[in-house]
Design a protein around this motif. Structure first.
Motif, PDB file in Angstrom:
ATOM      1  N   GLN A 204       0.844  -1.199   0.000  1.00  0.00           N
ATOM      2  CA  GLN A 204       0.000   0.000   0.000  1.00  0.00           C
ATOM      3  C   GLN A 204       0.879   1.248   0.000  1.00  0.00           C
ATOM      4  OE1 GLN A 204      -3.291  -0.199  -0.323  1.00  0.00           O
ATOM      5  NE2 GLN A 204      -3.169  -2.425  -0.320  1.00  0.00           N
ATOM      6  N   ALA A 205       0.873   1.958  -1.118  1.00  0.00           N
ATOM      7  CA  ALA A 205       1.696   3.162  -1.224  1.00  0.00           C
ATOM      8  C   ALA A 205       1.158   4.278  -0.340  1.00  0.00           C
ATOM      9  CB  ALA A 205       1.754   3.631  -2.673  1.00  0.00           C
ATOM     10  N   GLU A 206       2.075   5.056   0.211  1.00  0.00           N
ATOM     11  CA  GLU A 206       1.715   6.243   0.986  1.00  0.00           C
ATOM     12  C   GLU A 206       2.071   7.481   0.172  1.00  0.00           C
ATOM     13  OE1 GLU A 206       3.636   6.158   4.748  1.00  0.00           O
ATOM     14  OE2 GLU A 206       2.807   4.204   5.318  1.00  0.00           O
ATOM     15  N   PRO A 207       1.221   8.504   0.158  1.00  0.00           N
ATOM     16  CA  PRO A 207       1.552   9.715  -0.609  1.00  0.00           C
ATOM     17  C   PRO A 207       2.788  10.400  -0.046  1.00  0.00           C
ATOM     18  CG  PRO A 207      -0.381  10.067   0.772  1.00  0.00           C
ATOM     19  CD  PRO A 207      -0.089   8.600   0.842  1.00  0.00           C
ATOM     20  N   LEU A 208       3.620  10.896  -0.948  1.00  0.00           N
ATOM     21  CA  LEU A 208       4.806  11.613  -0.517  1.00  0.00           C
ATOM     22  C   LEU A 208       4.427  13.012  -0.039  1.00  0.00           C
ATOM     23  CD1 LEU A 208       7.242  10.600  -3.385  1.00  0.00           C
ATOM     24  CD2 LEU A 208       7.247   9.745  -1.031  1.00  0.00           C
ATOM     25  N   PRO A 209       5.148  13.556   0.923  1.00  0.00           N
ATOM     26  CA  PRO A 209       4.836  14.904   1.414  1.00  0.00           C
ATOM     27  C   PRO A 209       5.049  15.958   0.334  1.00  0.00           C
ATOM     28  CG  PRO A 209       6.892  14.106   2.347  1.00  0.00           C
ATOM     29  CD  PRO A 209       6.281  12.947   1.639  1.00  0.00           C
ATOM     30  N   PRO A 210       4.376  17.096   0.439  1.00  0.00           N
ATOM     31  CA  PRO A 210       4.493  18.150  -0.585  1.00  0.00           C
ATOM     32  C   PRO A 210       5.921  18.605  -0.844  1.00  0.00           C
ATOM     33  CG  PRO A 210       2.657  18.610   0.881  1.00  0.00           C
ATOM     34  CD  PRO A 210       3.378  17.441   1.481  1.00  0.00           C
ATOM     35  N   ILE A 211       6.778  18.541   0.171  1.00  0.00           N
ATOM     36  CA  ILE A 211       8.151  19.012  -0.001  1.00  0.00           C
ATOM     37  C   ILE A 211       8.914  18.191  -1.041  1.00  0.00           C
ATOM     38  CG2 ILE A 211       9.140  17.555   1.819  1.00  0.00           C
ATOM     39  CD1 ILE A 211      10.907  19.901   2.602  1.00  0.00           C
ATOM     40  N   LEU A 212       8.439  16.985  -1.320  1.00  0.00           N
ATOM     41  CA  LEU A 212       9.105  16.113  -2.293  1.00  0.00           C
ATOM     42  C   LEU A 212       8.459  16.154  -3.667  1.00  0.00           C
ATOM     43  CD1 LEU A 212       9.733  12.967  -0.049  1.00  0.00           C
ATOM     44  CD2 LEU A 212      11.311  14.839  -0.550  1.00  0.00           C
ATOM     45  N   GLN A 213       7.404  16.932  -3.819  1.00  0.00           N
ATOM     46  CA  GLN A 213       6.747  17.028  -5.118  1.00  0.00           C
ATOM     47  C   GLN A 213       7.655  17.772  -6.107  1.00  0.00           C
ATOM     48  OE1 GLN A 213       3.922  15.434  -5.580  1.00  0.00           O
ATOM     49  NE2 GLN A 213       3.681  14.914  -3.421  1.00  0.00           N
ATOM     50  N   GLY A 214       7.474  17.496  -7.375  1.00  0.00           N
ATOM     51  CA  GLY A 214       8.248  18.185  -8.409  1.00  0.00           C
ATOM     52  C   GLY A 214       9.571  17.531  -8.737  1.00  0.00           C
ATOM     53  N   ARG A 215       9.893  16.408  -8.111  1.00  0.00           N
ATOM     54  CA  ARG A 215      11.118  15.673  -8.422  1.00  0.00           C
ATOM     55  C   ARG A 215      10.778  14.397  -9.187  1.00  0.00           C
ATOM     56  NH1 ARG A 215      15.907  16.570  -5.402  1.00  0.00           N
ATOM     57  NH2 ARG A 215      15.757  18.344  -3.979  1.00  0.00           N
ATOM     58  N   ARG A 216      11.653  13.990 -10.098  1.00  0.00           N
ATOM     59  CA  ARG A 216      11.519  12.668 -10.700  1.00  0.00           C
ATOM     60  C   ARG A 216      11.843  11.620  -9.648  1.00  0.00           C
ATOM     61  NH1 ARG A 216      10.958  13.182 -16.207  1.00  0.00           N
ATOM     62  NH2 ARG A 216       9.715  11.280 -15.858  1.00  0.00           N
ATOM     63  N   PRO A 280      14.389  13.718   8.527  1.00  0.00           N
ATOM     64  CA  PRO A 280      14.170  13.425   7.106  1.00  0.00           C
ATOM     65  C   PRO A 280      12.682  13.280   6.799  1.00  0.00           C
ATOM     66  CG  PRO A 280      14.975  11.474   8.239  1.00  0.00           C
ATOM     67  CD  PRO A 280      15.031  12.597   9.225  1.00  0.00           C
ATOM     68  N   PRO A 281      12.266  13.586   5.558  1.00  0.00           N
ATOM     69  CA  PRO A 281      10.855  13.484   5.189  1.00  0.00           C
ATOM     70  C   PRO A 281      10.443  12.043   4.900  1.00  0.00           C
ATOM     71  CG  PRO A 281      12.131  14.257   3.322  1.00  0.00           C
ATOM     72  CD  PRO A 281      13.086  14.140   4.476  1.00  0.00           C
ATOM     73  N   ALA A 282       9.128  11.839   4.731  1.00  0.00           N
ATOM     74  CA  ALA A 282       8.539  10.569   4.302  1.00  0.00           C
ATOM     75  C   ALA A 282       8.903   9.411   5.229  1.00  0.00           C
ATOM     76  CB  ALA A 282       8.942  10.250   2.861  1.00  0.00           C
ATOM     77  N   GLN A 283       9.079   9.704   6.522  1.00  0.00           N
ATOM     78  CA  GLN A 283       9.412   8.698   7.526  1.00  0.00           C
ATOM     79  C   GLN A 283      10.687   7.942   7.194  1.00  0.00           C
ATOM     80  OE1 GLN A 283       6.113   6.308   8.991  1.00  0.00           O
ATOM     81  NE2 GLN A 283       4.626   7.802   8.287  1.00  0.00           N
ATOM     82  N   ALA A 284      11.606   8.601   6.523  1.00  0.00           N
ATOM     83  CA  ALA A 284      12.899   7.986   6.231  1.00  0.00           C
ATOM     84  C   ALA A 284      13.767   7.990   7.485  1.00  0.00           C
ATOM     85  CB  ALA A 284      13.594   8.731   5.102  1.00  0.00           C
ATOM     86  N   ALA A 285      14.764   7.113   7.493  1.00  0.00           N
ATOM     87  CA  ALA A 285      15.717   7.098   8.599  1.00  0.00           C
ATOM     88  C   ALA A 285      16.825   8.107   8.400  1.00  0.00           C
ATOM     89  CB  ALA A 285      16.309   5.695   8.753  1.00  0.00           C
ATOM     90  N   ALA A 286      17.132   8.431   7.142  1.00  0.00           N
ATOM     91  CA  ALA A 286      18.212   9.377   6.848  1.00  0.00           C
ATOM     92  C   ALA A 286      17.975   9.979   5.476  1.00  0.00           C
ATOM     93  CB  ALA A 286      19.566   8.682   6.901  1.00  0.00           C
TER      94      ALA A 286
END
Length: 419
Positions: A204-216, A280-286
């Motif tokens: 189940q994909a989770e939407p990425l936060p707005p700060i990450l929009q606009g990137r490939r 870090p965004p998107a619940q990343a560890a780093a």
């Protein structure tokens, strides 16, 4: 009705498939005692379910130097022999025989080794055949070689001795990963089913936060076997550095328990990445940055991130198949192994109908990546092929229901008859 089930699995990918099926079975039969014997490695995929009381790991187990791929090289076989694989297999065999004397059923997940052990238990058994598919020789790129001809002559990727083990009276369930493979086995007297592919469940994909929009968006998969995984990741990231991207890139790097975020750090620093301060965004560890490339490391984030990507950069087995099953094509870069070698990558590409493109050099990967980023129609076409090859979700529940009906109930008829 039996109150116990022994499950045999022989690899990290097989462990993940078995886990999904057993979680579904536990929901249907919470009173069932489930014991798991990982034949390869420590079975770390089962740790959380064991802590939750869904199952328990039993028996001797050991992380082997080849990572379970001793059949792919003489060096891997010799390393495993030196590490005591024969003694380990003998102790596992004895445990399965003791279990079988009680008459409780056995479920084998994988290929010949667990199937042979299940047959040798003397107990009723079922088999979920995970690694082999007739797609690897029936269609797709590279199906004109000697291996494809051999399988075409047999009419199945499975071999005659495997057919015999699947068709015995004590074998009450045979489930394949796709209908094409099941149909090939039925021609040889094995009443095989294809109820669905558990590999596609729970993604189940989770939407990425707005700060990450606009990137490939790219997904980076280096595998889970150490130290091979770090080598795979290094080569993929070095290939990515050759890409002349006009747009900023987001590289999502989900991983398991290994390599850990601490093991990532020296690799990324050597490649010129710098850690970003703050959470870090998107619940990343780093989070790491190199020029216009933002890389997020996320243990346990594959299910949440895979569906967010446009393309994958892959040197992994099960995770790559799951990614293209979500409609995300990938490019792979084989290395020295022991798992993700050229032969493995080519077979994977055939299995997935070319939705994973095998690149021989880092430059070829960078060129293929640039082409696919600029061609959304081609990406979509490849994604549709991958999704068809892997099938829809729902296989875990279907298999749990079949196990309850056919393996956990006393059987009246021939074990090999599935209808």
């Amino acid at each position: 009705m039996p109150g116990r089930l022994l499950v045999l699995s022989n690899g990290h990918g097989e462990d993940l498939i078995a886990l999904r099926v057993l979680q579904a079975l536990h929901r249907r039969r919470p009173e069932l005692e489930i014991a798991v014997l990982p034949l390869v490695g420590e079975g770390v995929a089962f740790a959380a379910a064991e802590a939750a009381g869904v199952l328990r790991r039993i028996g001797p187990r050991r992380q082997l130097p080849s990572g379970g791929f001793s059949n792919q090289s003489l060096r891997g076989l010799l390393a495993d022999l030196g590490a005591g694989v024969l003694g380990l297999s003998w102790r596992q065999w004895r445990l399965v025989r003791r279990w079988g004397r009680c008459g409780d059923p056995v479920l084998a997940v994988g290929d010949l080794l667990p199937l042979l052990l299940a047959w040798g238990s003397g107990a009723p058994y079922g088999f979920i055949g995970t690694p082999k598919s007739d797609y690897t020789w029936a269609s797709g790129p590279g199906t004109a070689g000697l291996a494809a001809l051999y399988h075409r002559c047999k009419g199945s990727e499975w071999d005659p001795w495997e057919w015999a083990l699947m068709a015995t009276r004590r074998c009450r369930l045979v489930a394949m990963r796709d209908a094409l493979t099941a149909r090939g086995l039925r021609r040889h007297g094995v009443e095989a089913l294809a109820p669905g592919n558990p590999m596609m469940d729970g993604l189940q994909a989770e939407p990425l936060p707005p700060i990450l929009q606009g990137r490939r968006r790219l997904l980076l998969l280096g595998g889970s076997r150490m130290p091979e995984a770090l080598g795979n990741l290094r080569r993929l990231l070095e290939a990515l550095a050759r890409l002349s991207a006009a747009e900023p890139l987001l590289v999502l790097a989900p991983c398991g328990s290994r390599p850990s975020p601490e093991e990532w750090a020296p690799l990324l620093q050597r490649l010129g990445f710098e850690p970003l301060p703050g959470p870090p965004p998107a619940q990343a560890a780093a989070a790491w940055q190199r020029g216009s490339v933002l890389l997020l490391v996320g243990p346990g984030r594959f299910a949440a991130w895979a569906g967010c990507a446009e393309l994958g950069l892959a040197a992994a087995g099960t995770a790559t198949e799951q990614l293209v099953g979500l409609g995300v094509p990938a490019l792979s870069l084989p290395g020295p192994g022991p798992q993700f070698k050229l032969g493995f990558a080519q077979r994977q590409s055939r299995l997935l109908g070319g939705s994973v493109a095998v690149c021989r050099t880092p430059q070829a990967l960078a060129q293929g990546l640039a082409h696919l980023l600029l061609d959304p129609q081609h990406r979509a076409a490849l994604g549709r092929i991958g999704a068809r090859r892997m099938g829809p979700p729902g296989g875990s529940e279907a298999l749990a229901r079949l196990l309850e009906q056919r393996l956990l109930q006393p059987a009246a008829g021939p074990g090999g008859m599935m209808g």
